[in-house]
Design a protein around this motif. Structure first.
Motif, PDB file in Angstrom:
ATOM      1  N   HIS A   1      -1.247   3.780 -16.088  1.00 16.30           N
ATOM      2  CA  HIS A   1      -0.283   2.683 -15.914  1.00 16.30           C
ATOM      3  C   HIS A   1      -0.658   1.457 -16.744  1.00 16.30           C
ATOM      4  O   HIS A   1      -1.840   1.087 -16.788  1.00 16.30           O
ATOM      5  CB  HIS A   1      -0.229   2.255 -14.439  1.00 16.30           C
ATOM      6  CG  HIS A   1      -0.172   3.416 -13.495  1.00 16.30           C
ATOM      7  ND1 HIS A   1      -1.141   3.665 -12.552  1.00 16.30           N
ATOM      8  CD2 HIS A   1       0.738   4.419 -13.392  1.00 16.30           C
ATOM      9  CE1 HIS A   1      -0.824   4.771 -11.886  1.00 16.30           C
ATOM     10  NE2 HIS A   1       0.307   5.257 -12.382  1.00 16.30           N
TER      11      HIS A   1
ATOM     12  N   ASP B   1      -3.828  -0.804 -15.875  1.00 19.87           N
ATOM     13  CA  ASP B   1      -5.062  -0.094 -15.484  1.00 19.87           C
ATOM     14  C   ASP B   1      -6.222  -0.441 -16.427  1.00 19.87           C
ATOM     15  O   ASP B   1      -7.317  -0.782 -15.983  1.00 19.87           O
ATOM     16  CB  ASP B   1      -4.862   1.430 -15.553  1.00 19.87           C
ATOM     17  CG  ASP B   1      -4.065   1.986 -14.393  1.00 19.87           C
ATOM     18  OD1 ASP B   1      -4.018   1.343 -13.329  1.00 19.87           O
ATOM     19  OD2 ASP B   1      -3.480   3.077 -14.565  1.00 19.87           O
TER      20      ASP B   1
ATOM     21  N   HIS C   1      -4.173   8.384 -11.176  1.00 13.14           N
ATOM     22  CA  HIS C   1      -5.426   8.057 -11.861  1.00 13.14           C
ATOM     23  C   HIS C   1      -6.308   9.298 -12.034  1.00 13.14           C
ATOM     24  O   HIS C   1      -6.864   9.534 -13.100  1.00 13.14           O
ATOM     25  CB  HIS C   1      -6.182   6.967 -11.099  1.00 13.14           C
ATOM     26  CG  HIS C   1      -5.382   5.705 -10.946  1.00 13.14           C
ATOM     27  ND1 HIS C   1      -5.143   5.115  -9.735  1.00 13.14           N
ATOM     28  CD2 HIS C   1      -4.729   4.959 -11.862  1.00 13.14           C
ATOM     29  CE1 HIS C   1      -4.392   4.032  -9.911  1.00 13.14           C
ATOM     30  NE2 HIS C   1      -4.127   3.911 -11.199  1.00 13.14           N
TER      31      HIS C   1
HETATM   32 ZN   LIG Z   1      -2.876   2.507 -12.034  1.00 12.86          ZN
END
Ligand SMILES: [Zn+2]
Length: 238
Positions: free
Chosen positions: A15, A18, A118
């Motif tokens: 994302h 991140d 993740h």
């Molecule tokens: Zn993330």
């Protein structure tokens, strides 16, 4: 043959935000030292409660600019539904072959109280790194030729419910780029505004400060290596 380029470090996470949160100080530090650094966001990160695609992409570009990296790219893999599938491995491996990094960085560990993307990203990166070097398979990767990536560097997730089994670790002093890291995170106003911004910046300062305390500097980010860090002159890393 598609256009190719070669970069020193390619950092990959699911994302937008991140990488800024997990290793923004190191990416800025690498760029400052003159290394070619690229950021790959595997998904566009949307939908989120306060975001829109247009706004998130503008924030992503602003954050990359603040960190000073050479480029960033947002892949079209699905947010919230990211999975380690063959098709996604091929897509990511094509990106690795396109940019031909010497070092690949990706998040490490399961976020058991947050997005499952993740951990899937970690699995995808490990597989795509392997697929990147395979011969006689170029048709699966948009015609890009094989490329061997020297190192996979793990970015441990900041807070994990379970112990992370990283055998070899190293720390990067981010004292000089801490402000850039905080500014890059702050660029994501759709994700962090008001109290949420205050909270995430407090946590980042605390964790980077604690890592710095362990490493003997003011602020640090700690990483895992895929094999022991080597040196001909040990003093060069001490
Ligand atoms: Zn993330």
């Amino acid at each position: 043959m598609p256009d190719e380029m070669k970069v020193d470090v390619l950092a990959v996470a699911p994302h937008p935000d991140d990488l800024e949160i997990q290793c923004g100080g190191t990416l800025a530090q690498l760029a400052k030292l003159g290394h070619t650094v690229g950021m790959i966001h595997m998904t566009n990160g949307e939908p989120t409660p306060r975001g829109t695609l247009e706004r998130r992409m503008a924030e992503t570009a602003e954050a990359a600019k603040i960190l000073g990296v050479a480029f960033h790219e947002v892949l079209d893999l699905p947010n919230r539904e990211l999975m380690d599938t063959l098709e996604n491995r091929y897509k990511l491996a094509a990106t690795l072959r396109k940019y031909r990094p010497r070092v690949l960085m990706t998040m490490y560990g399961r976020t058991v109280t947050a997005s499952p993307d993740h951990y899937q990203a970690q699995l995808l990166c490990e597989a795509a790194r392997f697929y990147s070097r395979l011969t006689k398979w170029d048709d699966r990767f948009g015609g890009y030729p094989p490329h061997t990536i020297d190192h996979l560097v793990y970015i441990p997730i900041m807070v994990s419910a379970e112990p992370l089994q990283l055998q070899w670790k190293f720390a990067v002093d981010i004292t000089d780029t801490m402000d850039q890291k905080l500014a890059a995170i702050s660029a994501y106003k759709s994700q962090f505004d008001g109290e949420r911004a205050e909270s995430i910046l407090h946590r980042i300062r605390s964790i980077s400060g604690a890592n710095g305390g362990v490493a003997g500097v003011k602020y640090a980010e700690i990483f895992g290596a895929d094999r022991p860090v080597r040196a001909t002159d040990p003093l060069s890393i001490l």
